[in-house]
Enzyme design. Structure first.
Site, short mmCIF file in Angstrom:
data_model
loop_
_atom_site.label_atom_id
_atom_site.label_comp_id
_atom_site.label_asym_id
_atom_site.label_seq_id
_atom_site.Cartn_x
_atom_site.Cartn_y
_atom_site.Cartn_z
N ASP A 18 -11.43 1.04 -2.46
CA ASP A 18 -11.66 2.68 -2.58
C ASP A 18 -12.44 3.04 -3.55
O ASP A 18 -13.19 4.31 -3.09
CB ASP A 18 -10.54 3.77 -2.20
CG ASP A 18 -9.01 3.29 -0.88
OD1 ASP A 18 -10.38 2.86 0.43
OD2 ASP A 18 -8.54 3.30 -0.87
N ASP A 57 0.72 -1.44 0.10
CA ASP A 57 0.41 -0.30 -0.05
C ASP A 57 0.82 1.05 -0.21
O ASP A 57 1.95 1.18 0.86
CB ASP A 57 -0.92 -0.29 1.21
CG ASP A 57 -1.62 1.45 1.21
OD1 ASP A 57 -3.12 1.53 0.66
OD2 ASP A 57 -1.64 2.10 2.56
N GLU A 76 1.34 -0.52 -4.99
CA GLU A 76 0.01 0.34 -4.84
C GLU A 76 0.17 1.19 -5.24
O GLU A 76 1.18 2.48 -4.78
CB GLU A 76 -0.51 0.13 -3.54
CG GLU A 76 -2.00 0.92 -3.82
CD GLU A 76 -2.12 2.15 -3.50
OE1 GLU A 76 -2.01 3.07 -4.68
OE2 GLU A 76 -2.07 2.75 -3.04
#
Length: 421
Positions: free
Chosen positions: A313, A212, A259
């Protein structure tokens, strides 16, 4: 040099995103194993989940009370017996974090929950291997304030600044996440041991892991503690290549996905490519008529990438398509007709998720991941998270496991895209 990358797939493949809490029971056990059977029937090679740590009060797994421990709420059999010898063995095998978890999170009872989780998780891993499904995890870059990690190792964190994101076209004040920032100098002096333990724990649990906020390893937005918004933050340098060199030296090549969404600069792309990590492209971002050079456009997808219809998201495809402004909808419609043919025009009006799933599966990207909500054709009510909001997130759950009919349709689309195992 591709020193950190271990090809997570090796050939064209596809998978589904669904967190464990979105199973009908929200737990490990029979339903999770039944889903593996469903994924095999649907021709899917990967199952991607969110972080497994104990979530905060709002349910966010990205603000977990531990970067290592699993949430006992995921247990299918929370009252299963555990012998004292198992507890001691677990503590001995996880010296980097388990003693801190025992000391700060509930004593030996907290350790017993981790032993139970390990047993149930290993059963899931075994079934996943038998069904040809690889499990993809998620490594949040930051830990939560007052988490066990933060309390046990305060010397590894900055005390005067917190994490956030700078102002952009979507937010004039930026995003104030509030997570404690690392003292990368202190981490470097201790050989990045805490991070190495974290990555080791990740590869113990998962076949592949998404890193992430990868850009934060190059530079991150630091906000003075006490500020109400992130507008007055500033960029600070991250550890860069040094962290990954240490990780490879200790653990070997790592099966990671970067990511790399958001404000991505040339140094971020350079580190990603030097390490040989696949990045991410999101199909929903690829239809802005004012951004013809977007890396998310179908024509620009690299082979070494993972394409997503959307992530946790983002809105579901159906919800997103319903709210598109005219120019973007025209771009979507044109792409569908160009790549799939005129016969799909009626499907766009009736079930827009399937043309978009087909586009994602047809991407040049090596791995294509689809949200379960999109496979089921659900609208915005099934969205997992709306960034910037504190309530109502992380709650979506299946009412029942998906049907054999849906599996057949997904398998057919996967086969046509030459992504079957």
């Amino acid at each position: 040099m591709n020193e950190a990358y271990l090809d997570p797939v090796g050939c064209r493949a596809a998978g589904v995103q669904l967190h464990l809490t979105s199973l009908p029971s929200g737990r490990l056990g029979r339903e999770a194993i039944a889903l593996l059977r469903w994924l095999e029937r649907a021709g899917q090679s990967c199952w991607q989940m969110l972080p497994l740590g104990p979530p905060d009060r709002a349910g966010s797994p990205y603000k977990a009370s531990s970067a290592f421990a699993a949430w006992p709420g995921l247990l299918g059999a929370p009252d299963a017996p555990v012998s004292a010898g198992e507890e001691d063995d677990f503590l001995a095998r996880h010296p980097a974090w388990a003693p801190d978890w025992r000391r700060l999170a509930g004593g030996r009872a907290a350790v017993r929950d981790q032993v139970r989780f390990e047993r149930e998780w290993q059963a899931l891993r075994q079934h996943a291997a038998e069904h040809g499904v690889r499990l993809i995890g998620d490594v949040p870059i930051y830990v939560a304030a007052r988490s066990v990690d933060h309390r046990a190792h305060p010397e590894l964190f900055s005390s005067g600044e917190v994490a956030g994101a700078p102002p952009d076209a979507f937010s004039s004040s930026g995003q104030l996440w509030g997570n404690p920032l690392y003292d990368w100098g202190a981490l470097r002096r201790e050989g990045y041991r805490w991070w190495l333990a974290r990555l080791q724990r990740t590869v113990e649990l998962f076949d592949i892991a998404r890193l992430d906020h990868f850009r934060g390893f190059v530079a991150y937005w630091a906000v003075p503690a006490g500020r109400r918004t992130a507008a007055h933050g500033h960029w600070r340098r991250g550890p860069g290549r040094a962290l990954f060199a240490a990780a490879v030296g200790e653990l070997g090549r790592l099966p990671l996905i970067a990511e790399d969404l958001g404000h991505i600069t040339a140094p971020v792309r350079r580190l990603r490519d030097e390490l040989g990590l696949p990045g991410m492209v999101v199909l929903q971002f690829g239809f802005d008529p004012e951004d013809p050079d977007s890396p998310h456009r179908l024509a620009h997808h690299p082979e070494r990438a993972v394409v997503y219809t959307g992530t946790h998201d983002h809105d579901t495809v159906r919800g997103w398509y319903a709210t598109l402004p005219g120019p973007q909808r025209s771009e979507v419609d044109a792409a569908v007709l160009e790549h799939l043919g005129a016969a799909w025009a009626r499907e766009l009006a009736r079930a827009p998720q399937w043309p978009l799933i087909r586009l994602a599966l047809g991407s040049r990207a090596r791995l294509a991941m689809v949200q379960m909500q999109d496979v089921l054709g659900l609208g915005s009510e099934a969205r997992m998270n709306l960034p910037g909001t504190a309530a109502g997130n992380w709650r979506w759950r299946l009412s029942e496991l998906p049907s054999a009919r849906v599996a057949r349709r997904l398998r057919e689309a996967t086969a046509e895209a030459q992504r079957l195992p």
